[in-house]
Write an enzyme that holds these catalytic residues in place. Sequence first.
Site, PDB file in Angstrom:
ATOM      1  N   GLU A  45       0.704  -1.270   0.279  1.00  8.67           N
ATOM      2  CA  GLU A  45       0.025  -0.042  -0.060  1.00  8.67           C
ATOM      3  C   GLU A  45       0.505   1.224  -0.051  1.00  8.67           C
ATOM      4  O   GLU A  45       0.445   2.326   0.385  1.00  8.67           O
ATOM      5  CB  GLU A  45      -0.957  -0.216   1.211  1.00  8.67           C
ATOM      6  CG  GLU A  45      -2.051  -1.208   1.199  1.00  8.67           C
ATOM      7  CD  GLU A  45      -2.995  -1.166   1.969  1.00  8.67           C
ATOM      8  OE1 GLU A  45      -3.597   0.133   2.758  1.00  8.67           O
ATOM      9  OE2 GLU A  45      -3.531  -2.104   2.615  1.00  8.67           O
ATOM     10  N   LYS A  64      -6.222  -4.857  -4.221  1.00  8.14           N
ATOM     11  CA  LYS A  64      -6.986  -5.664  -3.115  1.00  8.14           C
ATOM     12  C   LYS A  64      -7.843  -6.716  -3.779  1.00  8.14           C
ATOM     13  O   LYS A  64      -7.852  -7.932  -3.540  1.00  8.14           O
ATOM     14  CB  LYS A  64      -7.651  -4.812  -2.227  1.00  8.14           C
ATOM     15  CG  LYS A  64      -6.807  -4.022  -1.204  1.00  8.14           C
ATOM     16  CD  LYS A  64      -7.067  -3.408  -0.407  1.00  8.14           C
ATOM     17  CE  LYS A  64      -6.110  -2.596   0.800  1.00  8.14           C
ATOM     18  NZ  LYS A  64      -6.684  -1.896   1.895  1.00  8.14           N
ATOM     19  N   ALA A  86     -11.953  -2.317   0.312  1.00 11.62           N
ATOM     20  CA  ALA A  86     -11.939  -0.822   0.546  1.00 11.62           C
ATOM     21  C   ALA A  86     -10.545  -0.517   0.921  1.00 11.62           C
ATOM     22  O   ALA A  86      -9.817  -1.102   1.785  1.00 11.62           O
ATOM     23  CB  ALA A  86     -12.970  -0.502   1.545  1.00 11.62           C
ATOM     24  N   ASP A  87     -10.478   0.809   0.909  1.00 13.38           N
ATOM     25  CA  ASP A  87      -9.150   1.418   1.556  1.00 13.38           C
ATOM     26  C   ASP A  87      -9.514   2.844   1.992  1.00 13.38           C
ATOM     27  O   ASP A  87     -10.406   3.516   1.379  1.00 13.38           O
ATOM     28  CB  ASP A  87      -8.038   1.533   0.561  1.00 13.38           C
ATOM     29  CG  ASP A  87      -6.721   1.937   1.256  1.00 13.38           C
ATOM     30  OD1 ASP A  87      -6.406   0.997   1.965  1.00 13.38           O
ATOM     31  OD2 ASP A  87      -6.366   3.069   1.287  1.00 13.38           O
ATOM     32  N   THR A  88      -9.223   3.363   3.006  1.00 16.85           N
ATOM     33  CA  THR A  88      -9.690   4.736   3.649  1.00 16.85           C
ATOM     34  C   THR A  88      -8.346   5.605   3.659  1.00 16.85           C
ATOM     35  O   THR A  88      -7.381   5.216   4.198  1.00 16.85           O
ATOM     36  CB  THR A  88     -10.153   4.271   4.970  1.00 16.85           C
ATOM     37  OG1 THR A  88     -11.292   3.688   5.088  1.00 16.85           O
ATOM     38  CG2 THR A  88     -10.694   5.840   5.601  1.00 16.85           C
TER      39      THR A  88
END
Length: 92
Positions: A45, A64, A86-88
């Site tokens: 990431e 992902k 998801a990613d935040t």
Amino acid sequence: MRSPAEGFPCSVEHPLVLGSGSPRRRELLDAARVPHVVHKAEVDESLLEWEDADAYLERIARAKLLAVAAALPAELRARASCVLVADTSVVL
């Protein structure tokens, strides 16, 4: 009592696959009574030098998804209703 997830296209037989190790995302799915299994995606990431927030999030979410899909056992892949990744990111 009606389940909050009623009408959602997943069931114990056809669970949602959560491609995240986030305890909070699991809690949210549990609270909504959405049948799910966890298959955490292992991706790098690291932010690339040229990336803005939108490009980063799109790249990581795609990576992902591909990682989870590739790692799913054939039996689960055949019966899963969908895969959620998801990613935040917080942009200041």
